[in-house]
Design an enzyme around this catalytic site. Structure first.
Site, PDB file in Angstrom:
ATOM      1  N   HIS A  74      74.434  79.392  41.958  1.00  0.00           N
ATOM      2  CA  HIS A  74      74.153  79.604  40.528  1.00  0.00           C
ATOM      3  C   HIS A  74      74.451  81.051  40.138  1.00  0.00           C
ATOM      4  O   HIS A  74      73.604  81.935  40.275  1.00  0.00           O
ATOM      5  CB  HIS A  74      72.677  79.280  40.269  1.00  0.00           C
ATOM      6  CG  HIS A  74      72.315  79.175  38.825  1.00  0.00           C
ATOM      7  ND1 HIS A  74      71.344  78.309  38.377  1.00  0.00           N
ATOM      8  CD2 HIS A  74      72.760  79.820  37.721  1.00  0.00           C
ATOM      9  CE1 HIS A  74      71.217  78.427  37.065  1.00  0.00           C
ATOM     10  NE2 HIS A  74      72.074  79.349  36.646  1.00  0.00           N
ATOM     11  N   HIS A  76      76.918  83.598  37.193  1.00  0.00           N
ATOM     12  CA  HIS A  76      77.730  83.664  35.983  1.00  0.00           C
ATOM     13  C   HIS A  76      78.704  84.829  36.125  1.00  0.00           C
ATOM     14  O   HIS A  76      78.281  85.991  36.140  1.00  0.00           O
ATOM     15  CB  HIS A  76      76.834  83.871  34.751  1.00  0.00           C
ATOM     16  CG  HIS A  76      75.794  82.810  34.581  1.00  0.00           C
ATOM     17  ND1 HIS A  76      75.985  81.682  33.803  1.00  0.00           N
ATOM     18  CD2 HIS A  76      74.544  82.701  35.107  1.00  0.00           C
ATOM     19  CE1 HIS A  76      74.885  80.924  33.856  1.00  0.00           C
ATOM     20  NE2 HIS A  76      74.005  81.520  34.642  1.00  0.00           N
ATOM     21  N   ARG A  78      81.365  85.172  33.974  1.00  0.00           N
ATOM     22  CA  ARG A  78      81.785  85.471  32.590  1.00  0.00           C
ATOM     23  C   ARG A  78      83.289  85.359  32.339  1.00  0.00           C
ATOM     24  O   ARG A  78      83.759  85.801  31.292  1.00  0.00           O
ATOM     25  CB  ARG A  78      81.320  86.871  32.195  1.00  0.00           C
ATOM     26  CG  ARG A  78      79.839  87.148  32.359  1.00  0.00           C
ATOM     27  CD  ARG A  78      78.974  86.182  31.595  1.00  0.00           C
ATOM     28  NE  ARG A  78      77.564  86.577  31.601  1.00  0.00           N
ATOM     29  CZ  ARG A  78      76.559  85.796  31.314  1.00  0.00           C
ATOM     30  NH1 ARG A  78      76.785  84.521  30.991  1.00  0.00           N
ATOM     31  NH2 ARG A  78      75.316  86.235  31.320  1.00  0.00           N
ATOM     32  N   ASN A 108      79.277  78.236  31.440  1.00  0.00           N
ATOM     33  CA  ASN A 108      79.008  78.691  30.067  1.00  0.00           C
ATOM     34  C   ASN A 108      79.754  79.987  29.759  1.00  0.00           C
ATOM     35  O   ASN A 108      79.187  81.020  29.456  1.00  0.00           O
ATOM     36  CB  ASN A 108      77.505  78.827  29.811  1.00  0.00           C
ATOM     37  CG  ASN A 108      76.829  79.785  30.768  1.00  0.00           C
ATOM     38  OD1 ASN A 108      77.277  79.973  31.901  1.00  0.00           O
ATOM     39  ND2 ASN A 108      75.739  80.396  30.338  1.00  0.00           N
ATOM     40  N   ASP A 165      74.495  74.635  31.919  1.00  0.00           N
ATOM     41  CA  ASP A 165      73.486  75.674  32.136  1.00  0.00           C
ATOM     42  C   ASP A 165      73.422  76.673  30.991  1.00  0.00           C
ATOM     43  O   ASP A 165      74.443  77.134  30.482  1.00  0.00           O
ATOM     44  CB  ASP A 165      73.760  76.424  33.436  1.00  0.00           C
ATOM     45  CG  ASP A 165      72.644  77.382  33.772  1.00  0.00           C
ATOM     46  OD1 ASP A 165      71.524  76.912  34.013  1.00  0.00           O
ATOM     47  OD2 ASP A 165      72.878  78.601  33.752  1.00  0.00           O
ATOM     48  N   HIS A 192      69.703  72.687  32.892  1.00  0.00           N
ATOM     49  CA  HIS A 192      68.774  73.756  32.515  1.00  0.00           C
ATOM     50  C   HIS A 192      67.535  73.094  31.909  1.00  0.00           C
ATOM     51  O   HIS A 192      67.591  72.541  30.810  1.00  0.00           O
ATOM     52  CB  HIS A 192      69.447  74.669  31.497  1.00  0.00           C
ATOM     53  CG  HIS A 192      68.635  75.850  31.098  1.00  0.00           C
ATOM     54  ND1 HIS A 192      68.990  77.146  31.403  1.00  0.00           N
ATOM     55  CD2 HIS A 192      67.471  75.938  30.402  1.00  0.00           C
ATOM     56  CE1 HIS A 192      68.093  77.978  30.913  1.00  0.00           C
ATOM     57  NE2 HIS A 192      67.150  77.267  30.293  1.00  0.00           N
ATOM     58  N   HIS A 245      66.656  77.108  38.873  1.00  0.00           N
ATOM     59  CA  HIS A 245      65.673  78.165  38.544  1.00  0.00           C
ATOM     60  C   HIS A 245      64.289  77.618  38.157  1.00  0.00           C
ATOM     61  O   HIS A 245      63.817  77.807  37.030  1.00  0.00           O
ATOM     62  CB  HIS A 245      66.194  79.100  37.458  1.00  0.00           C
ATOM     63  CG  HIS A 245      66.902  78.468  36.291  1.00  0.00           C
ATOM     64  ND1 HIS A 245      66.423  77.386  35.586  1.00  0.00           N
ATOM     65  CD2 HIS A 245      68.076  78.792  35.695  1.00  0.00           C
ATOM     66  CE1 HIS A 245      67.247  77.084  34.610  1.00  0.00           C
ATOM     67  NE2 HIS A 245      68.269  77.913  34.658  1.00  0.00           N
ATOM     68  N   ASP A 318      71.116  83.203  39.984  1.00  0.00           N
ATOM     69  CA  ASP A 318      71.293  83.159  38.523  1.00  0.00           C
ATOM     70  C   ASP A 318      71.786  84.514  38.018  1.00  0.00           C
ATOM     71  O   ASP A 318      71.338  85.034  36.981  1.00  0.00           O
ATOM     72  CB  ASP A 318      70.001  82.757  37.817  1.00  0.00           C
ATOM     73  CG  ASP A 318      70.239  82.292  36.376  1.00  0.00           C
ATOM     74  OD1 ASP A 318      71.413  82.212  35.955  1.00  0.00           O
ATOM     75  OD2 ASP A 318      69.258  82.030  35.659  1.00  0.00           O
ATOM     76  N   HIS A 322      75.147  91.277  31.538  1.00  0.00           N
ATOM     77  CA  HIS A 322      75.186  91.485  30.084  1.00  0.00           C
ATOM     78  C   HIS A 322      75.600  92.911  29.768  1.00  0.00           C
ATOM     79  O   HIS A 322      75.423  93.824  30.577  1.00  0.00           O
ATOM     80  CB  HIS A 322      73.814  91.212  29.453  1.00  0.00           C
ATOM     81  CG  HIS A 322      73.469  89.758  29.356  1.00  0.00           C
ATOM     82  ND1 HIS A 322      74.155  88.883  28.549  1.00  0.00           N
ATOM     83  CD2 HIS A 322      72.504  89.025  29.967  1.00  0.00           C
ATOM     84  CE1 HIS A 322      73.641  87.667  28.668  1.00  0.00           C
ATOM     85  NE2 HIS A 322      72.643  87.723  29.523  1.00  0.00           N
TER      86      HIS A 322
END
Length: 436
Positions: A74, A76, A78, A108, A165, A192, A245, A318, A322
């Site tokens: 899991h 991300h 991007r 996502n 997710d 999720h 999660h 996870d 950002h």
């Protein structure tokens, strides 16, 4: 300013990991010895005659652990669409720094990974990276929760699972159909688990802390009700469901009770939900704003118990990078998520190993064999001629996590300044050697 110190270089010849404590979680064996990596593959394990060659690079692993490279189900990265936060290459470096040699990336992105073409884009883009990257496809088109994607074609292209997710599948009928399709494809659905109607505009766990902070609450039942629904549907459809999660005692109790009715039900917990409780948010640290939220100490203890008794199968980071401006703002508009690959082992080993006396073998199992089994990846990594996926650990080293330990493009971590226990020293993956 970050001052990264990890060194990564390609090794096409011979590496000897000498005099280490070898933990083979797949065969449940621990012993002292050496490991020989030749041209990126396992050439010797244990007590063998070290070859006399000119091109050998030797690493002294005395009192250090040599084990399988970690596997994250899991994360991300991007890419595509927001590669200023993270791209596949920077995500791979973050993984190496954390001891991860294999990572499943969530869909996502912008646009979402919801077609065979985008699955192929991830696979082709990751070929030259120093870790193995596996795309998880979106369950629904544009992650809108309405129409299913071309799941069969995406599987053929290389999708290892399906998830929307970040956006819960609210429609039970859509979730049921997705599970039924996934059963024939033999891949898990990952939902999720938050009921958005109950969550409403909740920002943190609903309780005394949310009241004190004056922030809208997100109650634990928003998670547990959705988990219960998904468990029922998985049992009804006889399909594989992976619960991501997990945060609440109620959800742990549901999973524990219903696992006996479907052996394809699995679950994960993140390092941050094991490490923090909602009182850690008292200073409004937006790096602790995650979805689902950090919950109470009672919930945290239940998560630890879930790992101990096997209700929760594995650890997953996870990892969610950002931009600075998305986190350095007021709590109500800050983005949800934190990076987690580089700090994972030190955080998990501190909570489970140091504070709860969990054996290092069990901790390693939750980061290696268990996640690989869920995705049906090869788990016998110390078999001769297997492609080397190795991590060297000092499980006793105490250290403080800082900016220089971050290889990600982003720095949104609440672990900065925290004392951790257990350090990744070297990672070997796909002919690459990373010295951390």
């Amino acid at each position: 300013m970050k001052c990264n110190k990890m060194k990564v270089k390609k090794h096409t010849n011979n590496i000897i990991l000498k005099n280490g404590i070898i933990i083979d979680p797949f065969n449940q064996k621990s012993f002292e010895g050496n490991i020989w990596v030749r041209n990126g593959r396992i050439a010797g394990v244990g007590d063998f005659e070290i070859p006399m060659l000119d091109d050998i690079f030797t690493i002294d692993c005395t009192n250090k652990i040599i084990t399988h490279g970690f596997c994250d189900l899991h994360a991300h990265f991007r890419d595509p669409g927001e590669d200023d936060k993270e791209d596949l290459a920077s995500g791979a470096l973050s993984a190496l720094a954390g001891g991860f040699t294999r990572v499943c990336v969530m869909p996502n992105t912008k646009p979402p990974i919801d077609s065979p073409e985008l699955i192929n884009f991830i696979i082709q883009s990751a070929k030259q990276l120093p870790i193995h990257v596996h795309p998880i496809g979106a369950v629904t088109k544009d992650q809108e929760g309405k129409s299913l994607t071309e799941m069969s074609l995406m599987c053929k292209a290389g999708a290892v699972a399906f998830s929307d997710d970040g956006l819960p599948i609210q429609n039970g009928g859509v979730m049921r159909t997705a599970l039924e399709y996934s059963r024939f494809l033999n891949v898990p659905i990952i939902n999720h688990a938050e009921d958005e109607c109950i969550k409403a505009n909740g920002l943190v766990n609903e309780g005394l802390v949310s009241t004190h902070l004056g922030l809208a609450g997100n109650p634990d039942v928003a998670e547990s009700i959705m988990v219960q629904r998904d468990l029922e549907l998985a049992i009804y459809s006889r399909a594989a469901l992976h619960v991501p999660h997990v945060t609440s005692k109620k959800a742990v109790d549901h999973i524990k009770r219903m696992k006996s009715q479907n052996n394809k039900i699995t679950a994960e917990v993140t390092p941050h939900h094991l490490f923090f409780n909602d009182k850690d948010l008292m200073d409004y640290n937006t790096n602790l704003k995650v979805a689902p939220p950090i919950r109470t100490e009672k919930d945290r203890i239940a998560l630890i118990g879930g790992v101990l008794d096997g209700t929760i199968d594995c650890i997953a980071t996870d990892h969610a990078p950002h931009r600075l401006e998305e986190k350095e703002t007021t709590f109500d508009i800050a983005s949800c998520g934190m990076i987690g690959l580089e700090s994972c082992f030190g955080a998990v080993n501190k909570v489970l190993g140091v504070e709860n006396n969990v054996k290092i073998e069990k901790i390693i199992d939750s980061l290696t064999v268990k996640p690989r089994k869920i995705m049906e990846f090869n788990g016998d990594l110390f078999a001769l001629e297997s492609q080397a996926e190795i991590v060297v650990l000092d499980d006793k080293q105490e250290w403080k996590f800082s900016l220089k330990d971050i290889e990600s493009k982003s720095v949104n971590s609440p672990f900065i300044g925290k004392s951790l226990s257990g350090k990744v020293l070297y990672t070997i993956s796909k002919n690459f050697l990373a010295s951390i």
